[in-house]
Write an enzyme that holds these catalytic residues in place. Sequence first.
Site, PDB file in Angstrom:
ATOM      1  N   GLN A  99      81.516  29.128  54.352  1.00 64.19           N
ATOM      2  CA  GLN A  99      81.299  29.006  52.906  1.00 64.19           C
ATOM      3  C   GLN A  99      80.868  30.343  52.334  1.00 64.19           C
ATOM      4  O   GLN A  99      80.619  30.452  51.144  1.00 64.19           O
ATOM      5  CB  GLN A  99      80.208  27.960  52.644  1.00 64.19           C
ATOM      6  CG  GLN A  99      80.554  26.586  53.193  1.00 64.19           C
ATOM      7  CD  GLN A  99      79.334  25.670  53.248  1.00 64.19           C
ATOM      8  OE1 GLN A  99      78.929  25.082  52.253  1.00 64.19           O
ATOM      9  NE2 GLN A  99      78.731  25.559  54.419  1.00 64.19           N
ATOM     10  N   ASN A 100      80.771  31.358  53.183  1.00 64.50           N
ATOM     11  CA  ASN A 100      80.322  32.675  52.734  1.00 64.50           C
ATOM     12  C   ASN A 100      81.514  33.519  52.284  1.00 64.50           C
ATOM     13  O   ASN A 100      82.635  33.326  52.750  1.00 64.50           O
ATOM     14  CB  ASN A 100      79.577  33.393  53.860  1.00 64.50           C
ATOM     15  CG  ASN A 100      78.362  32.586  54.321  1.00 64.50           C
ATOM     16  OD1 ASN A 100      77.835  31.773  53.562  1.00 64.50           O
ATOM     17  ND2 ASN A 100      77.947  32.793  55.555  1.00 64.50           N
ATOM     18  N   HIS A 117      85.287  29.408  50.316  1.00 63.66           N
ATOM     19  CA  HIS A 117      84.899  29.831  48.974  1.00 63.66           C
ATOM     20  C   HIS A 117      85.613  31.110  48.554  1.00 63.66           C
ATOM     21  O   HIS A 117      85.137  31.838  47.696  1.00 63.66           O
ATOM     22  CB  HIS A 117      83.370  29.986  48.879  1.00 63.66           C
ATOM     23  CG  HIS A 117      82.649  28.661  48.907  1.00 63.66           C
ATOM     24  ND1 HIS A 117      81.279  28.550  48.956  1.00 63.66           N
ATOM     25  CD2 HIS A 117      83.126  27.386  48.892  1.00 63.66           C
ATOM     26  CE1 HIS A 117      80.947  27.258  48.966  1.00 63.66           C
ATOM     27  NE2 HIS A 117      82.043  26.547  48.938  1.00 63.66           N
ATOM     28  N   THR A 186      73.668  26.125  57.335  1.00 63.44           N
ATOM     29  CA  THR A 186      74.107  25.409  56.139  1.00 63.44           C
ATOM     30  C   THR A 186      73.396  24.073  56.081  1.00 63.44           C
ATOM     31  O   THR A 186      73.155  23.456  57.120  1.00 63.44           O
ATOM     32  CB  THR A 186      75.647  25.216  56.121  1.00 63.44           C
ATOM     33  OG1 THR A 186      76.002  24.382  55.013  1.00 63.44           O
ATOM     34  CG2 THR A 186      76.164  24.596  57.402  1.00 63.44           C
TER      35      THR A 186
END
Length: 251
Positions: A99-100, A117, A186
């Site tokens: 998600q980074n 993302h 996370t």
Amino acid sequence: MTIHGACDAILSATRVIAFTGAGVSVPSGIPDFRSSEGIWARYPPEEYATIQAFHADPERWWAFFRELSAAMEGTGPNPAHEALAELEALGCLQAVITQNVDQLHQRAGNSQVIELHGSPARLACLSCQSFTPGPAPSAGPAPRCEACGEVLKPDVVLFGETLPLKALAEAEALASSAEVCLTVGTSGVVYPAAGIPELTQRGGGVICQFNREPTGLTHTGRVRWFVEGPAEETLPRLVALIQAKQADPAG
Ligand code: ZN
């Protein structure tokens, strides 16, 4: 110990994935927007990291984004990223789903990285749906699309935008067929990304969670092995255990 459970789960599997979030990059100095410190104290994420803010005033938004990029400059992979790259090198990790948007997994050496993302390495034109290689110049006016003149946006997902369909589909396919999903740094509770480890568990696989503290995911009862502590410490320990067992399976 739970880390031994995670180690055995990985060694008995052929399809292992990692699912990572902001916590894996905090030790590298990447500002976590949940921390309300540093840059995010001056640019509240709920105000600036949104597609509405981009549309409302693209020039002001680019000033914010350039400052954020500057804060990320000079950062590099930390032992948590390096451990995941090592796992891949050992033949124990198929892919990283992240998600980074800091590209630190790629820099650490992981070859299969799915960016849920998006990536600041591309600039997107929301008007004509074209892409321009980034990053943008660090000064001057906001970059514009050569084709239509619209202000470009880094191809990263802002609040109010949906996840890129292709990356999400790839991640879901990997997670569904994985035997082990390592969730690292996370909370694992914000959907749709949070659905990734869930897919592994529903497919009969095992979730191993590496996090500084228990999260909502830990409390769902879906996590088979919870390894508590900073990932930059627990993941290198995991790698050392795996290497020892690979060298001496009876040990
Ligand atoms: Zn355009």
